[in-house]
Design a protein around this motif. Structure first.
Motif, PDB file in Angstrom:
ATOM      1  N   ILE A  62     -55.538   8.567  24.806  1.00 17.33           N
ATOM      2  CA  ILE A  62     -54.611   9.567  24.266  1.00 17.33           C
ATOM      3  C   ILE A  62     -53.179   9.230  24.702  1.00 17.33           C
ATOM      4  O   ILE A  62     -52.241   9.268  23.897  1.00 17.33           O
ATOM      5  CB  ILE A  62     -55.004  10.983  24.750  1.00 17.33           C
ATOM      6  N   ILE A  63     -53.022   8.853  25.966  1.00 19.20           N
ATOM      7  CA  ILE A  63     -51.694   8.506  26.475  1.00 19.20           C
ATOM      8  C   ILE A  63     -51.152   7.274  25.753  1.00 19.20           C
ATOM      9  O   ILE A  63     -49.991   7.223  25.343  1.00 19.20           O
ATOM     10  CB  ILE A  63     -51.749   8.259  27.994  1.00 19.20           C
ATOM     11  N   ARG A  64     -52.014   6.294  25.565  1.00 25.34           N
ATOM     12  CA  ARG A  64     -51.583   5.074  24.898  1.00 25.34           C
ATOM     13  C   ARG A  64     -51.164   5.355  23.446  1.00 25.34           C
ATOM     14  O   ARG A  64     -50.195   4.806  22.953  1.00 25.34           O
ATOM     15  CB  ARG A  64     -52.696   4.033  24.927  1.00 25.34           C
TER      16      ARG A  64
ATOM     17  N   ALA B  92     -45.871  17.154  25.104  1.00 20.35           N
ATOM     18  CA  ALA B  92     -46.450  16.476  23.928  1.00 20.35           C
ATOM     19  C   ALA B  92     -47.823  15.906  24.253  1.00 20.35           C
ATOM     20  O   ALA B  92     -48.784  16.035  23.475  1.00 20.35           O
ATOM     21  CB  ALA B  92     -45.511  15.370  23.455  1.00 20.35           C
ATOM     22  N   ILE B  93     -47.916  15.283  25.423  1.00 24.50           N
ATOM     23  CA  ILE B  93     -49.207  14.688  25.803  1.00 24.50           C
ATOM     24  C   ILE B  93     -50.253  15.779  26.042  1.00 24.50           C
ATOM     25  O   ILE B  93     -51.400  15.673  25.593  1.00 24.50           O
ATOM     26  CB  ILE B  93     -49.047  13.797  27.057  1.00 24.50           C
TER      27      ILE B  93
ATOM     28  N   PRO C  45     -52.787  -0.413  22.410  1.00 23.03           N
ATOM     29  CA  PRO C  45     -53.970   0.227  22.998  1.00 23.03           C
ATOM     30  C   PRO C  45     -55.182  -0.698  22.922  1.00 23.03           C
ATOM     31  O   PRO C  45     -55.386  -1.386  21.921  1.00 23.03           O
ATOM     32  CB  PRO C  45     -54.188   1.466  22.139  1.00 23.03           C
ATOM     33  N   GLU C  46     -55.947  -0.709  24.015  1.00 22.77           N
ATOM     34  CA  GLU C  46     -57.126  -1.582  24.022  1.00 22.77           C
ATOM     35  C   GLU C  46     -58.398  -0.874  23.580  1.00 22.77           C
ATOM     36  O   GLU C  46     -59.360  -1.511  23.197  1.00 22.77           O
ATOM     37  CB  GLU C  46     -57.342  -2.142  25.429  1.00 22.77           C
TER      38      GLU C  46
ATOM     39  N   ILE D 154     -48.622   8.657  35.368  1.00 23.84           N
ATOM     40  CA  ILE D 154     -49.426   9.872  35.305  1.00 23.84           C
ATOM     41  C   ILE D 154     -50.618   9.647  36.213  1.00 23.84           C
ATOM     42  O   ILE D 154     -51.264   8.588  36.150  1.00 23.84           O
ATOM     43  CB  ILE D 154     -49.948  10.149  33.878  1.00 23.84           C
ATOM     44  N   GLN D 155     -50.908  10.627  37.032  1.00 26.35           N
ATOM     45  CA  GLN D 155     -52.057  10.482  37.914  1.00 26.35           C
ATOM     46  C   GLN D 155     -53.286  11.097  37.239  1.00 26.35           C
ATOM     47  O   GLN D 155     -53.256  12.261  36.833  1.00 26.35           O
ATOM     48  CB  GLN D 155     -51.774  11.183  39.235  1.00 26.35           C
TER      49      GLN D 155
END
Lengths: 368, 245
Positions: free
Chosen positions: A138-140, A62-63, A158-159, A116-117
């Motif tokens: 995107i991850i947030r 999904a990510i 998300p910031e 996630i690295q």
């Protein structure tokens, strides 16, 4: 009137005959727009990245899909080994790598946390920062969405949510900036130089001894540059609409009206400088240091005025380009009408009248 | 004899400094009048007042019958002016310069054409009409500058050191132009530092410290001061000046 026309004709001959200057005058806005538009952008587009998916589960897919969908990234190929990664970084093939550990979704579901690295090529720190910001965002986004559907007891806000806000794009800010810069340069410097030139050549004496009125000399001198500047405004607007895809949201008529007002302000500034100086070099130096620099620094085009110390903020108010820049931004980008910018218009009119008054006064004093 | 310049007690003060101190003289129509004086004697200030560029502090003066206080616009229409810079536009052609200088005097197109053609013919410059002024030799520029200064057929032409930095042969040729203009009834008011040129003038005035120290024909002046040349006359008067430069 006929006398005035013969004077204007002569001024046009001067301008048209000086091919080099003419080329610079018309070439400058084009080059500036193109440089600011394409070369000096803060955005990082189509960066080649690598995704190493050791999890191959729903969450990681999904990510990855989201990252693929973004126009900022171009996923090159699936490299697996860490040695291959290292080599790709070293040759500069890739800018960033995203590594999902095995059991990514599992970890997320059971422990409510996963890692996630993200590895970025920090030899260009700005690009690296920008890219990692894009990815974290995107991850947030994904996390937030998951949290909502799963109704988990915690949320992560998300910031950096404004990152893709079109208002932060580069182009809208610099087109008005380039406009004020080019107009300032053409009108102030060229007018000042062309009047001082007459003084240097001794032709000014002849003109003053003739029945031709001094005020007419000044008007006839300014007229060609008014026309030239209008052509420049049209060029810049055409470039920004058709090359940079930056539409003019507000009224074009209003934009031209305010531009002509600003051109007149600059012309009076040029006249003022020419009255106060006697050599072309001095006129040029004053125009460059005294006018161009404040325009760059205090119009809000390159540096936000709100962040400046108070005395500088106050000073910025007497820089004509600041008001013009504000108005062009309002009209072009926000599409605001005259009712929103009448205050700025009034201030610019005030500055113009003030300059006109003192230059005419010192012009008369010189004659006496 | 018609008098085109009449000065009576003309004075210009800048604060405490009296640049021009009550000068009185007349210049006749068609006369070549030399206006001499060391640097700082007040020549330029006097000339600016006569051209209507500067308002006198006191005294009276009429130029071509017009008052220097109230009728400066009329004065400007009736005078021509040329300075030692030759004051032409280098980036315009000979023809364009002529058209421009005639144009700012409001002369009609037909007349500009006619006067311009006459001028080119007289100077023998028909072939140069389309050439840039920058490409002309100095002597030609100077002649052209003089001719454009009189293109509107003024009553008086003021020449402010018109031959500065020009070789003797060219200067001589230039004076032929001046004589020609004077023969046509144009009054010539000329300042110069060359004493041989002073000899060419019909009458000469020498200013010292803002005052007219001497005024007569060159031969009378030489007699009056017991001198052989105008150079000696000038030196005799100028060395008594108290004002420095």
């Amino acid at each position: 009137m006929k006398q005035f026309l013969s004077f204007v004709r002569k001024e046009f001959l001067h301008v048209l005959r000086d091919r080099k200057t003419l080329f610079i005058l018309f070439g400058m806005p084009v080059v500036q727009i193109l440089i600011f538009g394409f070369a000096l952008t803060n955005e990082v587009k189509n960066s080649t990245i690598v995704v190493v998916d050791n999890a191959k589960d729903l969450s990681s897919q999904a990510i990855i899909t989201r990252i693929e969908a973004s126009r900022y990234f171009q996923i090159e190929k699936n490299l697996v080994g860490s040695k291959e990664l290292e080599a790709a970084f070293r040759t500069g093939e890739i800018k960033m790598a995203i590594v999902f550990p095995a059991g990514f979704a599992e970890s997320l579901q059971h422990q409510n946390t996963a890692q996630i690295q993200v590895i970025a090529d920090a030899s260009d720190p700005n690009t690296a920062t920008t890219l990692t910001n894009y990815v974290s965002s995107i991850i947030r986004d994904y996390q937030t969405e998951m949290n909502v559907t799963n109704q988990l007891p915690y949320r992560i806000q998300p910031e950096l949510r404004m990152l893709y806000n079109p208002q932060l794009k580069g182009a809208p800010n610099f087109v008005p900036g380039v406009m004020s810069l080019v107009l300032m340069l053409v009108c102030v410097m060229m007018t000042a130089i062309s009047i001082v030139k007459e003084k240097e050549n001794g032709t000014m004496e002849i003109l003053l001894v003739s029945p031709f009125k001094p005020i007419m000399v000044v008007l006839a001198k300014a007229l060609p540059y008014l026309l030239l500047s209008i052509i420049n405004v049209i060029t810049i607007l055409l470039l920004s609409v058709f090359v940079l895809d930056l539409p003019i949201v507000g009224s074009i008529l209003l934009l031209f009206g305010e531009s002509i007002l600003f051109i007149i302000t600059c012309l009076t500034l040029g006249i003022f400088i020419s009255v106060k100086t006697d050599s072309q070099q001095t006129a040029m130096l004053i125009s460059l240091v005294g006018m161009l620099l404040p325009t760059l620094l205090f119009s809000g085009f390159l540096f936000p005025i709100e962040n400046m110390p108070l005395p500088l903020q106050v000073f910025s108010n007497i820089v004509p380009a600041k008001w013009y820049y504000l108005m062009v931004k309002s009209i072009m980008i926000k599409g605001l009408g005259f009712s929103y910018i009448w205050k700025e218009t009034l201030i610019l009119v005030g500055i113009t009248l003030f300059l006109l008054l003192i230059s005419l006064k010192s012009f008369k004093i010189r004659l006496a | 004899m018609e008098q085109v310049i009449v000065c009576n007690g003309l004075t210009k003060r800048f604060g405490d400094f009296t640049a021009v101190d009550s000068i009185t003289f007349e210049v006749n129509k068609g006369e070549i009048f030399g206006f001499l004086g060391a640097n700082g004697a007040g020549k330029t200030t006097a000339m600016r007042m006569l051209c209507g560029l500067s308002t006198p502090s006191s005294g009276k003066a009429t130029i071509a019958g017009f008052d220097v206080y109230k009728q400066t616009e009329q004065i400007k229409k009736n005078i021509g002016y040329m300075s030692q810079k030759f004051s032409l536009y280098d980036d315009l052609t000979v023809q364009e310069n002529i058209t421009f200088f005639a144009g700012i005097y409001g002369i009609s197109d037909a007349e500009i054409k006619k006067n311009g053609d006459d001028l080119l013919l007289r100077l023998g410059m028909q072939d140069q009409a389309k050439k840039m002024v920058s490409s002309l030799p100095l002597g030609w520029k100077q002649k052209l500058a003089f001719s454009t200064a009189v293109i509107h057929k003024p009553k008086i032409v003021f020449l402010d050191e018109p031959t500065g930095g020009v070789d003797p042969v060219t200067r001589r040729q230039f004076w032929e132009l001046i004589y020609e203009a004077a023969d046509n009834g144009i009054t010539i008011f000329v300042t110069t530092h060359y004493m041989d040129e002073a000899e060419y003038c019909k009458r000469v005035s020498i200013m010292v410290d803002g005052k007219v120290a001497a005024l007569d024909t060159p031969s009378n002046l030489k007699e009056q001061f017991g001198a052989n040349t105008m150079d000696e006359v000038f030196y005799h008067l100028a060395r008594e000046a108290k004002r420095g430069e």
